[in-house]
Design a protein around this motif. Structure first.
Motif, PDB file in Angstrom:
ATOM      1  N   CYS A   1     -31.867 -14.339 -22.819  1.00  0.00           N
ATOM      2  CA  CYS A   1     -33.218 -14.740 -22.432  1.00  0.00           C
ATOM      3  C   CYS A   1     -34.260 -13.696 -22.846  1.00  0.00           C
ATOM      4  O   CYS A   1     -33.931 -12.617 -23.339  1.00  0.00           O
TER       5      CYS A   1
ATOM      6  N   THR B   1     -36.376 -18.766 -19.667  1.00  0.00           N
ATOM      7  CA  THR B   1     -36.046 -19.100 -21.054  1.00  0.00           C
ATOM      8  C   THR B   1     -35.092 -20.298 -21.099  1.00  0.00           C
ATOM      9  O   THR B   1     -34.053 -20.277 -20.449  1.00  0.00           O
TER      10      THR B   1
ATOM     11  N   LEU C   1     -32.047 -22.329 -22.288  1.00  0.00           N
ATOM     12  CA  LEU C   1     -30.804 -21.862 -22.903  1.00  0.00           C
ATOM     13  C   LEU C   1     -29.846 -22.974 -23.299  1.00  0.00           C
ATOM     14  O   LEU C   1     -29.346 -22.982 -24.422  1.00  0.00           O
TER      15      LEU C   1
ATOM     16  N   THR D   1     -29.775 -23.415 -27.261  1.00  0.00           N
ATOM     17  CA  THR D   1     -31.021 -23.233 -28.008  1.00  0.00           C
ATOM     18  C   THR D   1     -30.772 -22.172 -29.079  1.00  0.00           C
ATOM     19  O   THR D   1     -30.460 -21.022 -28.777  1.00  0.00           O
TER      20      THR D   1
ATOM     21  N   SER E   1     -32.518 -18.802 -28.965  1.00  0.00           N
ATOM     22  CA  SER E   1     -32.124 -17.792 -27.978  1.00  0.00           C
ATOM     23  C   SER E   1     -30.952 -16.935 -28.463  1.00  0.00           C
ATOM     24  O   SER E   1     -30.554 -15.981 -27.787  1.00  0.00           O
TER      25      SER E   1
END
Length: 143
Positions: free
Chosen positions: A9, A77, A79, A93, A96
């Motif tokens: 993150c 964030t 993920l 993602t 990330s």
């Protein structure tokens, strides 16, 4: 020597490791992905559930539209994405990842929702909704 595939993150509290390279990588332009990320689209890569290991931090799961999105509990964030807790696969993602440059999208999905000021790659296969085979929800993850 095997290269580790890791990500995390924004603030660094959540870290994860992948046991294999993501497959079926797609850019998803659906409204849900846009709102969940605050971005014009999200690039996803599919993984077998058993190949995703959270190393540190807390992941917060949010159910929306009968699917689960996972965010870093600390900073938010985006993920992971999964159809449900029993899904064999999880989408990660790509942005990330510590080194996302190795995982270019193969297709673009949910183009019916794409923002008109976002150019689409004319060399990449596109789908107005999900692809019959490829990244994204049910048959195609992401949106």
């Amino acid at each position: 020597m095997t290269t580790r595939i890791e990500g995390g993150c924004l603030c660094g509290a959540v870290r994860y490791r992948l046991g294999a390279a993501p497959t079926r990588v797609s850019d998803c332009h659906c409204l849900d992905c846009r709102r969940a990320s605050g971005a014009p689209f999200v690039t996803w890569g599919e993984m077998q559930r058993h190949a995703v290991q959270v190393l540190s931090g807390e992941v917060r799961k949010v159910r929306h539209a009968e699917r689960l999105r996972s965010f870093a509990g600390c900073c938010g964030t985006p993920l992971f994405f999964e159809d449900d807790e029993q899904s064999e696969t999880v989408d990660v993602t790509i942005a990330s990842l510590d080194h996302p440059e190795s995982y270019a999208p193969e297709v673009t999905i949910w183009t019916e929702d794409h923002l008109p000021w976002v150019p689409l790659d004319p060399a990449r296969k596109t789908f107005p909704e999900k692809a019959a085979e490829g990244p994204g929800s049910a048959e195609t993850r992401g949106g």
